[in-house]
Design an enzyme around this catalytic site. Structure first.
Site, PDB file in Angstrom:
ATOM      1  N   ASP A 145       0.883  -1.166   0.000  1.00  4.15           N
ATOM      2  CA  ASP A 145       0.000   0.000   0.000  1.00  4.15           C
ATOM      3  C   ASP A 145       0.922   1.218   0.000  1.00  4.15           C
ATOM      4  O   ASP A 145       1.409   1.633   1.052  1.00  4.15           O
ATOM      5  CB  ASP A 145      -0.901  -0.002   1.231  1.00  4.15           C
ATOM      6  CG  ASP A 145      -1.776   1.235   1.320  1.00  4.15           C
ATOM      7  OD1 ASP A 145      -2.145   1.789   0.262  1.00  4.15           O
ATOM      8  OD2 ASP A 145      -2.087   1.668   2.450  1.00  4.15           O
ATOM      9  N   GLU A 173      -1.313  -1.451  -4.664  1.00  3.27           N
ATOM     10  CA  GLU A 173      -2.536  -0.662  -4.833  1.00  3.27           C
ATOM     11  C   GLU A 173      -2.311   0.425  -5.864  1.00  3.27           C
ATOM     12  O   GLU A 173      -1.272   1.089  -5.867  1.00  3.27           O
ATOM     13  CB  GLU A 173      -2.963  -0.036  -3.500  1.00  3.27           C
ATOM     14  CG  GLU A 173      -4.299   0.675  -3.589  1.00  3.27           C
ATOM     15  CD  GLU A 173      -4.808   1.167  -2.246  1.00  3.27           C
ATOM     16  OE1 GLU A 173      -5.237   2.339  -2.187  1.00  3.27           O
ATOM     17  OE2 GLU A 173      -4.774   0.388  -1.274  1.00  3.27           O
ATOM     18  N   ASP A 220      -2.325   1.027   7.356  1.00  3.41           N
ATOM     19  CA  ASP A 220      -1.492   0.840   6.170  1.00  3.41           C
ATOM     20  C   ASP A 220      -1.154  -0.634   5.960  1.00  3.41           C
ATOM     21  O   ASP A 220      -1.173  -1.132   4.831  1.00  3.41           O
ATOM     22  CB  ASP A 220      -0.209   1.667   6.281  1.00  3.41           C
ATOM     23  CG  ASP A 220      -0.487   3.156   6.375  1.00  3.41           C
ATOM     24  OD1 ASP A 220      -1.161   3.678   5.477  1.00  3.41           O
ATOM     25  OD2 ASP A 220      -0.048   3.780   7.358  1.00  3.41           O
TER      26      ASP A 220
END
Length: 182
Positions: free
Chosen positions: A7, A69, A141
């Site tokens: 991420d 992502e 996160d």
């Protein structure tokens, strides 16, 4: 099969590592790479921290594949550009380790993890905890990174079958070839 989920973020990049055996998922590790110790104005140094951190994760956990992502367009164009650079540093590190990289949007991850694309961060954290049978919820996160890894674990087989059946591959159209775009 070991999957590393990322991420990306310029200040805090989440990571999550899972093992996949058939339909079974097992938690390996998760955490964050922080660049907050570097001067906010020193973008190259912050990107190097991310690059080195991803390379260290690859060396430590030896994943077979990675998933990242996809960033969304933000209201603030400067923040979007900076986030894109952080994401680029992460992808470059993964590719330099010869890892195949899959990309998923936050919407795809939320749908895969919670069943709907408008899930709140707390819902993602709770579902990741349940799916991976963790004793506590991971930080945001790390939960997102684990969610990206789980999304890839569920989607990779179907995507590979579709690609094989329909000959789907990345094309050079819109990509740089030989230093020039066409």
């Amino acid at each position: 099969m070991r999957i590393l989920g990322i991420d990306p973020g310029l200040q805090t990049t989440g990571f999550g590592v899972i093992d996949v055996t058939g339909q079974s998922l097992a938690y390996v590790a998760s955490g964050v790479i922080k660049t907050t110790h570097v001067n906010l104005g020193d973008l190259p140094a912050r990107l190097k921290v991310l690059y080195d951190g991803i390379r260290e994760l690859q060396e430590r956990y030896q994943p077979d594949e990675a998933s990242v992502e996809i960033v969304f367009v933000n209201v603030n164009p400067k923040a979007t550009l900076l986030l894109g650079q952080a994401r680029g540093a992460c992808i470059t590190a993964l590719v330099s380790c010869d890892l195949p990289v899959a990309e998923y949007t936050a919407l795809q991850m939320k749908q895969a993890i919670t069943g709907h694309g408008r899930a709140a961060k707390a819902q993602i954290q709770e579902m990741v905890k349940r799916l991976l049978m963790l004793p506590t919820v991971p930080r945001q996160d790390a939960a997102d990174a684990l969610g990206i890894a789980v999304t890839h674990a569920h989607a990779r087989t179907s995507m590979a079958k579709l690609a094989a059946a329909h000959g789907l591959q990345r094309t050079a159209g819109g990509m740089y070839r030989g230093g020039r775009s066409h």
